[in-house]
Design a protein around this motif. Structure first.
Motif, PDB file in Angstrom:
ATOM      1  N   GLN A  66       0.954  -1.195  -0.099  1.00 18.70           N
ATOM      2  CA  GLN A  66      -0.108   0.036  -0.005  1.00 18.70           C
ATOM      3  C   GLN A  66       1.019   1.405   0.222  1.00 18.70           C
ATOM      4  OE1 GLN A  66      -2.542   0.264   3.444  1.00 18.70           O
ATOM      5  NE2 GLN A  66      -2.642   2.431   3.324  1.00 18.70           N
ATOM      6  N   THR A 111       1.974   5.158  -0.343  1.00 14.73           N
ATOM      7  CA  THR A 111       1.489   6.544  -0.358  1.00 14.73           C
ATOM      8  C   THR A 111       2.798   7.461  -0.679  1.00 14.73           C
ATOM      9  OG1 THR A 111       0.089   6.146   1.809  1.00 14.73           O
ATOM     10  CG2 THR A 111       0.476   8.484   1.295  1.00 14.73           C
ATOM     11  N   ARG A 144      -0.743  12.624  -9.990  1.00 14.45           N
ATOM     12  CA  ARG A 144      -2.042  11.752  -9.933  1.00 14.45           C
ATOM     13  C   ARG A 144      -2.243  11.176 -11.456  1.00 14.45           C
ATOM     14  NH1 ARG A 144      -3.324  15.331  -5.888  1.00 14.45           N
ATOM     15  NH2 ARG A 144      -3.811  14.580  -3.964  1.00 14.45           N
ATOM     16  N   ARG A 152      -3.403   1.022  -8.560  1.00 22.04           N
ATOM     17  CA  ARG A 152      -4.467   1.162  -7.514  1.00 22.04           C
ATOM     18  C   ARG A 152      -4.103   1.111  -6.075  1.00 22.04           C
ATOM     19  NH1 ARG A 152      -9.045   0.934 -10.446  1.00 22.04           N
ATOM     20  NH2 ARG A 152      -9.282   0.061 -12.252  1.00 22.04           N
ATOM     21  N   THR A 196      -1.681   2.875  -5.027  1.00 21.30           N
ATOM     22  CA  THR A 196      -1.021   4.128  -4.607  1.00 21.30           C
ATOM     23  C   THR A 196      -1.807   5.269  -4.346  1.00 21.30           C
ATOM     24  OG1 THR A 196       0.942   3.436  -6.253  1.00 21.30           O
ATOM     25  CG2 THR A 196       0.942   5.839  -5.729  1.00 21.30           C
ATOM     26  N   THR A 197      -1.646   5.969  -3.234  1.00 21.75           N
ATOM     27  CA  THR A 197      -2.357   7.084  -3.155  1.00 21.75           C
ATOM     28  C   THR A 197      -1.480   8.385  -3.066  1.00 21.75           C
ATOM     29  OG1 THR A 197      -3.843   5.891  -1.691  1.00 21.75           O
ATOM     30  CG2 THR A 197      -3.777   8.340  -1.062  1.00 21.75           C
TER      31      THR A 197
END
Length: 153
Positions: free
Chosen positions: A30, A32, A64, A71, A73-74
């Motif tokens: 996950q 960020t 962005r 999916r 990555t934020t």
């Protein structure tokens, strides 16, 4: 045992930060990515903006948009102000919040570099740095103003 995916925090959306995020695309991590700008800048072409050959939008792309298909990555618009390695978190400021803790299992610091005058900071007023869009636009404006002044004389 912990079943959650590993949390990776990447500080910086330049070449290093983006390469790291892209390399982790097909992993269970996950991710960020935190950057103080919402765009990735292709720095090798900053001089083209400074001499008015290219516009700023031609060498800057939204982070962005670059990572839109990832999916895992934020992207966070913010500035990291500290790291607590014991608590395994970074602290980030955004437009409406300060010192927000962002936990990580793995931390990548890809914050880039700044220009240096090698101990002679008095040179800065004569030789401005060229590391960001604002720098390039300031140089371009100075050059164009010099041409306007020369033509008026």
């Amino acid at each position: 045992m912990n079943d959650r995916p590993p949390r990776v925090v990447i500080v910086g959306g330049g070449f290093g930060g983006l390469a790291a995020a892209k390399a982790l695309k097909n992993t269970p991590a996950q991710i960020t990515l935190i950057d103080r700008n919402n765009h990735h800048l292709f720095q090798p072409l900053l001089y083209q903006v400074a001499i008015a050959v290219l516009g700023p939008g031609q060498i800057a792309s939204p982070i962005r948009t670059i990572l839109r298909r990832q999916r895992n990555t934020t992207v966070v618009l913010g500035e990291v102000t500290g790291v607590d390695k014991d608590r395994r978190c970074v602290f980030a400021n955004s437009a409406d919040r300060e010192s927000v803790p962002v936990p990580y299992d793995y931390l990548l610091l890809a914050t880039g570099a700044s220009h240096s005058y090698f101990g002679h900071n008095e040179f800065e007023k004569f030789a401005p740095g060229l590391k960001g869009l604002a720098d390039a636009v300031a140089v371009r404006n100075k050059i164009l103003k010099a041409f306007e002044t020369a033509e008026a004389d």
